[in-house]
Write a protein that holds these residues in place. Structure first.
Motif, short mmCIF file in Angstrom:
data_model
loop_
_atom_site.label_atom_id
_atom_site.label_comp_id
_atom_site.label_asym_id
_atom_site.label_seq_id
_atom_site.Cartn_x
_atom_site.Cartn_y
_atom_site.Cartn_z
N ASP A 157 -46.31 -40.39 -60.46
CA ASP A 157 -46.94 -41.70 -60.60
C ASP A 157 -45.95 -42.79 -61.01
N SER A 158 -44.84 -42.39 -61.62
CA SER A 158 -43.90 -43.37 -62.16
C SER A 158 -42.98 -43.98 -61.11
N LEU A 159 -42.91 -43.40 -59.92
CA LEU A 159 -42.01 -43.91 -58.89
C LEU A 159 -42.47 -45.27 -58.39
N ASN A 160 -41.53 -46.05 -57.94
CA ASN A 160 -41.85 -47.40 -57.47
C ASN A 160 -42.23 -47.37 -56.00
N ILE A 161 -42.78 -48.46 -55.54
CA ILE A 161 -43.17 -48.60 -54.14
C ILE A 161 -41.94 -48.41 -53.24
N GLY A 162 -42.09 -47.54 -52.23
CA GLY A 162 -41.01 -47.30 -51.30
C GLY A 162 -40.00 -46.28 -51.74
N ASP A 163 -40.13 -45.74 -52.96
CA ASP A 163 -39.17 -44.74 -53.46
C ASP A 163 -39.46 -43.38 -52.84
N ASP A 164 -38.42 -42.77 -52.25
CA ASP A 164 -38.56 -41.40 -51.77
C ASP A 164 -38.68 -40.46 -52.97
#
Length: 391
Positions: A323-330
């Motif tokens: 959930d902590s990943l940003n938009i567009g992060d693989d």
């Protein structure tokens, strides 16, 4: 180090340590009452000096906290809330997950202050009141009573917590819209730093700052294609593409409109007409992120002290990282090892070891290959999608 009076120089505020204050008071006492006064640890006079030293040191620490609260990089808690208001932003409060649910029962039955439960044990409050129609059905919005990104997959909200005459069953056919935890100090500092880019030297930075300042905005990403051809993300030439989570469509479109350059195409599937000062409508487009649910399969070896709480902690830590990943992060699959191992909270005494870990997009075959995420997608963690095989 000897006692010194607190002072401020180019490097900031300096205060003496507790031991320096204590030693200075002991030296002062000896100079007043004589060098032969007994001031060892077991004496009443020493205990009194120690108590006074602690009070003085607490006062110095308070002064240091006040000094550090003058700027966003060192302020914490409510002082940070006050500082960032200068930039026209405020801390994002906790958001509660919501999910549409279907109630069935006797035609005309009324459900007042209804509460339902999911398979994970979370309670969800229903819109009030809910009146079943002539077919004995009604749709209501269930709001989780626990703040944060609480997930609910289709078919998981099925428990009636507050039985009501005529109300027989409840179910959800859709995924819950995820909430969010209250913004942390670190997240607020980051957003404050971005928001100061509004009067920036580039249009792109200005758009990012304006979007960051929109009330309710959580994660966002802004892309620019300044070429004459479609870029690798499939974005049209000479365009700005914003992908924004949270906030209202109108506020986001208004923020983009105020900062975009003339003749620049705004790209996205959401379109909002903004009327300029001459009464002419201007379509402003942007994206809402598409959520990508992730399946994770871990083979875990239990060690001494392992309990069912450890299983829950592994699932929770893994889902929270996703959930902590940003938009567009693989999603780098190897990073999930660290997220899962963070559940080993006992220092120098691990509760488990991981023998293998695989992941994939929901419904696909788990593997060790990194998961590619599109520019307008963001990964979504769900403890129900984290499988532990325990040995």
């Amino acid at each position: 180090m000897a006692y010194f009076s607190p002072y401020i120089d180019a490097s900031g505020l300096h205060i003496p340590a507790y031991t320096d204050i204590r030693d200075q008071l002991i030296a002062d006492a000896r100079s007043i009452f004589g060098q032969d006064i007994y001031l060892e640890n077991d004496s009443q006079d020493y205990q009194w000096i120690s108590a006074v030293s602690n009070i003085i040191y607490d006062a110095f620490l308070t002064n240091q906290a006040v000094y550090n609260s003058r700027g966003p990089s060192t302020a914490i808690g409510s002082p940070l809330d006050i500082i960032v208001k200068i930039n026209g932003i405020k801390r994002q409060p906790a958001v509660y997950s919501t999910c549409p649910v279907l109630l069935t029962g006797s035609p005309g039955a009324t459900v007042t202050n209804g509460v339902v439960g999911d398979s994970a044990g979370y309670m969800w409050s229903l819109t009030n009141p809910v009146i079943l129609d002539g077919t004995g059905k009604a749709t209501a919005l269930a709001t989780c009573q626990t703040p944060g990104p609480i997930t609910a997959n289709p078919g998981q909200i099925t428990k009636i917590v507050t039985p009501t005459f005529g109300w027989i069953a409840v179910s959800n056919a859709d995924y819950a819209t995820l909430g969010a935890y209250a913004e942390t100090d670190g997240q607020l500092r980051s957003r404050q730093s971005i928001s100061t880019s509004q009067p920036s030297r580039t249009v792109l930075e200005g758009i990012k700052g304006a979007v960051a300042a929109v009330q309710g905005t959580e994660r966002f990403e802004v892309y620019e294609n300044d070429t004459n051809v479609i870029d690798s993300n499939g974005l049209p030439p000479h365009s700005i593409t914003a992908v924004v989570e949270g906030g209202t469509n109108q506020d986001i479109a208004q923020a983009i409109y105020r900062k975009k350059g003339p003749g620049c195409y705004t790209n996205g599937t959401i379109s909002v007409d903004i009327t300029d000062q001459f009464g002419m409508p201007m379509p402003i487009r942007f994206y809402r992120p598409t959520y990508v649910d992730i399946d994770v399969v871990l083979n875990v070896k239990m060690l001494a002290g392992y309990t069912t709480e450890t299983t829950d902690a592994i699932k929770s830590s893994t889902a929270q990282y996703i959930d902590s990943l940003n938009i567009g992060d693989d999603l780098t699959v190897s990073s999930l090892w660290g997220a899962a191992l963070s559940a080993n909270k006992v220092p120098n005494k691990p509760l488990f070891s991981i023998t293998s870990l695989k992941a994939s997009k929901h419904g696909q075959t788990p593997g060790t290959t990194d998961i590619v995420i599109a520019f307008n997608e963001v990964t979504r963690g769900n403890t129900a999608n984290v499988t532990l095989n325990i040995t």
